[in-house]
Design an enzyme around this catalytic site. Structure first.
Site: not given
Ligand code: GLP
Length: 261
Positions: A138, A67, A136, A143
């Protein structure tokens, strides 16, 4: 879906890095889908350690981004392209030619999304997609209530995700882009193996809903239940709300070693 409970994030990183290493030994030019965020860092560190120790030749590996933020100037250090180059591509000693990702600064964002979706398919598809999970539920930036059949497209971030990600922008929610490009859930499900890593208590509710709740667009990660080869690796804290934790421990302890992840 297989759930593997590990003692901590480092152990999760090592376990997944070994699965990636086995894939690369079998298929040196495998296309690895990588995620950003803090969670996958132990995987990249463990993988880099294997390469530096001469245990693994990753020189033919190809890397695909999951992404991207929309509208950050090209080269912005918090763009996911810059992040993946810094955290994965460079430490593994790969060149920029081994990397593919969506263009978040394109004038025509929709065309950039369609082009990236098509590029993944023409590259032969993702062999192993590493995923984190948002608080949440995702995956990527899909989302809650994203279509389970969605393709790569533009999305608007929820207020929660903007708050969660502000830590990468000096804690200033105002600097976090509102729009993103993400591989769709349908796109993600086309990868041959999905490996989701979740660590810390803050992910416990999302993990329980993903693994033990119904398949529902309101919890995008629950779509993994529909994938024939999905592995969820969680530390004890992220596993703390799983009702079937003991069952998952039992099955993993008794798993034939040759099966790998
Ligand atoms: C972002 C990314 C996701 C990732 C999420 C969680 O939103 N787009 O791919 O899984 O963060 O991040 P973290 O691992 O820092 O909690």
């Amino acid at each position: 879906m297989e759930v593997v409970i590990v003692p901590d994030a480092k152990a999760g990183g090592e376990l997944i890095a070994e699965a990636v290493a086995q894939l690369l030994r079998r298929k040196p030019d495998a296309l690895l889908g990588v995620a950003t965020g803090s969670t996958p860092l132990p995987v990249y560190e463990a993988l880099t350690a294997k390469v530096r120790a001469g245990e693994l030749d990753a020189s033919a590996a190809r890397i695909a981004q999951l992404d991207e933020y929309v509208g950050l100037p090209a080269g912005h250090p918090e763009s996911y392209r810059a992040t993946v180059l810094r955290e994965v591509v460079e430490p593994l000693g790969l060149g920029p030619g081994s990397f593919m990702g969506p263009d978040g600064s394109a004038e025509d964002v929709q065309a950039a999304c369609a082009a990236y979706d098509a590029a993944l398919a023409s590259a032969g598809g993702v062999d192993l997609q590493l995923l984190g999970i948002g608080t949440d539920g995702h995956i990527g930036f899909n989302e809650p209530c994203s279509s389970l059949a969605s393709r790569t497209r533009i999305k608007t971030l929820t207020e929660q995700t903007i708050k969660d990600n502000a830590r990468f922008f000096d804690g200033d929610v105002g600097q976090v882009p509102r729009h993103v490009i993400t591989q769709g859930i349908g796109t993600i499900l086309e990868a041959r193996h999905l490996v989701l890593l979740a660590t810390g208590e803050g992910k416990a509710d999302a993990v329980a809903a993903t693994v033990e709740g119904p398949v529902a667009a309101v919890v995008p990660a629950s779509a993994l239940q529909r994938h024939p080869h999905a592995t969820v690796v969680v530390d004890e804290a992220a596993a703390s709300k799983l009702k079937l934790a003991d069952y998952f421990r039992h099955t993993y302890t008794n798993k034939p070693e040759w099966q790998g992840l």
